[in-house]
Design a protein around this motif. Structure first.
Motif, PDB file in Angstrom:
ATOM      1  N   LYS A 166       3.483  -7.626   6.512  1.00  0.00           N
ATOM      2  CA  LYS A 166       3.192  -7.843   8.212  1.00  0.00           C
ATOM      3  C   LYS A 166       2.382  -6.856   8.517  1.00  0.00           C
ATOM      4  CE  LYS A 166       7.175  -8.621  10.195  1.00  0.00           C
ATOM      5  NZ  LYS A 166       8.616  -8.111  10.476  1.00  0.00           N
ATOM      6  N   THR A 168      -2.985 -14.751   6.227  1.00  0.00           N
ATOM      7  CA  THR A 168      -2.101 -13.766   6.700  1.00  0.00           C
ATOM      8  C   THR A 168      -2.057 -13.353   8.108  1.00  0.00           C
ATOM      9  OG1 THR A 168      -1.803 -12.894   4.330  1.00  0.00           O
ATOM     10  CG2 THR A 168      -1.049 -11.380   6.299  1.00  0.00           C
ATOM     11  N   ALA A 212       4.118 -10.097  -1.140  1.00  0.00           N
ATOM     12  CA  ALA A 212       4.092 -11.556  -1.132  1.00  0.00           C
ATOM     13  C   ALA A 212       4.097 -11.792   0.658  1.00  0.00           C
ATOM     14  CB  ALA A 212       5.402 -12.397  -1.588  1.00  0.00           C
ATOM     15  N   ASP A 213       4.757 -10.884   1.152  1.00  0.00           N
ATOM     16  CA  ASP A 213       5.036 -11.100   2.714  1.00  0.00           C
ATOM     17  C   ASP A 213       4.700  -9.937   3.623  1.00  0.00           C
ATOM     18  OD1 ASP A 213       7.156  -9.408   2.018  1.00  0.00           O
ATOM     19  OD2 ASP A 213       8.573 -10.640   2.828  1.00  0.00           O
ATOM     20  N   LYS A 218      -1.212  -6.305   0.482  1.00  0.00           N
ATOM     21  CA  LYS A 218      -0.905  -7.556  -0.195  1.00  0.00           C
ATOM     22  C   LYS A 218      -0.696  -7.619  -1.691  1.00  0.00           C
ATOM     23  CE  LYS A 218      -2.088 -12.527   0.529  1.00  0.00           C
ATOM     24  NZ  LYS A 218      -1.133 -12.859   1.136  1.00  0.00           N
ATOM     25  N   ASN A 262       6.671  -4.080  10.351  1.00  0.00           N
ATOM     26  CA  ASN A 262       5.275  -4.095  10.230  1.00  0.00           C
ATOM     27  C   ASN A 262       4.791  -3.434   9.013  1.00  0.00           C
ATOM     28  OD1 ASN A 262       5.464  -5.422  13.336  1.00  0.00           O
ATOM     29  ND2 ASN A 262       3.992  -6.612  11.906  1.00  0.00           N
ATOM     30  N   ALA A 264       7.578  -4.076   3.788  1.00  0.00           N
ATOM     31  CA  ALA A 264       7.045  -5.481   3.267  1.00  0.00           C
ATOM     32  C   ALA A 264       6.363  -5.547   1.888  1.00  0.00           C
ATOM     33  CB  ALA A 264       5.828  -5.940   4.271  1.00  0.00           C
ATOM     34  N   THR A 265       6.577  -6.724   1.096  1.00  0.00           N
ATOM     35  CA  THR A 265       6.332  -6.766  -0.505  1.00  0.00           C
ATOM     36  C   THR A 265       4.938  -7.465  -0.077  1.00  0.00           C
ATOM     37  OG1 THR A 265       7.125  -9.142  -0.373  1.00  0.00           O
ATOM     38  CG2 THR A 265       8.812  -7.168  -0.779  1.00  0.00           C
TER      39      THR A 265
END
Length: 334
Positions: A28, A60, A25-26, A271, A85, A22-23
């Motif tokens: 999980k 989030t 920005a997104d 995040k 995830n 996950a970056t």
């Protein structure tokens, strides 16, 4: 929280953006609670509260899972990892073996574990100085006791819980060297974390011997401990989460362990692209442990009691008072 984690972790920031990762920005995020469930009013629930606070603050969403057996640990870790995830937080030392296997198979996924150390480049290991917070509540217990007898009920008999017990004894004995500390562990398997009936029985046995303050470090089992103590008109001490409100007037304080902050920080670092691996150790200095004061116990803890506990806290932080860590030598000198 942000500052001390940055200071404690001298590790390389893991790269992001690789397949399955996950970056910023997104992300999980996900949590796998251990036996006892996320609403155990203690250890697991503290993690849940941290995740919920993060969701509220950032919008989030996160996934979570409550295992029902030992075999589900690895299964849950792999399922979340395959789904992309990240970060995935494993609650409890009991997940260390499974996490080590899965983290090796998914090097681009970020993992964190509470209460154990897994030395891999994609794992953050978060441990606490439980003995320090327990020392403080031991002081409060000894000063509150009228009989000179206090108790401790642990969950699973493991070095981690012996850390609580030993620190507690140290605090008690620092006030009154001749005080008696009764000690019982609930069991030797994971079932020991979720047996409130047995917890109540052990607490009652200690009360019958004269204990008038009982500290538990037993997860969901501790709910039975606090109930038995309240029923007897005596005082209990909660653990991990602030349990003062469970039986107002009968919970002297709670030895809080800021698992909520550790979970929140792990999610936030992922995040904000500030993730680090390595080991984080949280004690009094880092506000990782402490004792809880609120409207439920304000009338139970006198100014003298609070002054004594706060003096010990300052001395521990300054390094002039050393609290023994049972896990270093499997012994308790108090």
């Amino acid at each position: 929280m942000k500052q001390f984690l940055a200071g404690l972790l001298a590790a390389t920031v893991l790269s992001v953006g690789a397949a399955g990762t996950a970056t910023a920005a997104d992300i999980k995020p996900a949590i796998i609670y251990d036996l006892g469930g996320k609403f155990d009013k203690s250890f697991n629930e503290a993690a849940y509260e941290g995740a919920e606070r993060f969701k509220k603050d950032t919008g989030t969403e996160y996934r979570d899972f409550e295992i029902q057996s030992d075999a589900q640990r690895e299964q849950a870790l792999r399922r979340f990892a395959r789904a992309g995830n990240s970060p995935i937080i494993a609650m409890s030392f009991a997940q260390a073996t499974a996490l080590e296997k899965v983290a090796k198979d998914f090097p681009d996924i970020k993992f964190a574990i509470i209460d154990s150390v897994v030395d891999l480049p994609n794992v953050r290991s978060i441990t606490f100085k439980e003995e320090e917070g327990s020392y403080l509540v031991g002081i409060l217990a000894a000063m509150k006791s009228e009989t000179g007898k206090v108790g401790f009920v642990g969950g699973m008999d493991i070095p981690l819980i012996r850390k609580f017990s030993c620190g507690y004894k140290g605090g008690v004995k620092s006030v009154k060297a001749d005080d008696t500390v009764f000690e019982n562990m609930t069991g030797t398997t994971g079932a020991a974390w979720n047996d409130p009936v047995r917890g109540g029985e052990l607490a009652k046995a200690q009360l019958d011997q004269g204990a008038d303050v009982v500290f538990h470090a037993a997860g969901g089992t501790g709910i039975g401990v606090l109930q038995a103590v309240a029923d007897a008109g005596k005082y209990g001490i909660g653990v991990d989460s602030n349990q003062n409100g469970l039986h107002p007037g009968h919970v002297l304080t709670s030895m809080v362990k800021r698992v909520d902050n550790a979970v929140y920080q792990a999610f936030e670092d992922a995040k904000n692209d500030k993730w680090t691996n390595g080991t984080v150790v949280l004690g009094l200095k880092e506000d990782g442990v402490g004792y809880a004061m609120d409207e439920n116990n304000a009338d139970l803890v006198t100014d003298a009691m609070k002054a004594a506990a706060d003096k010990a806290k300052a001395d521990i932080i300054a390094g002039t008072l050393q609290v023994h860590d049972f896990s270093t030598d499997s012994a308790c000198p108090y």
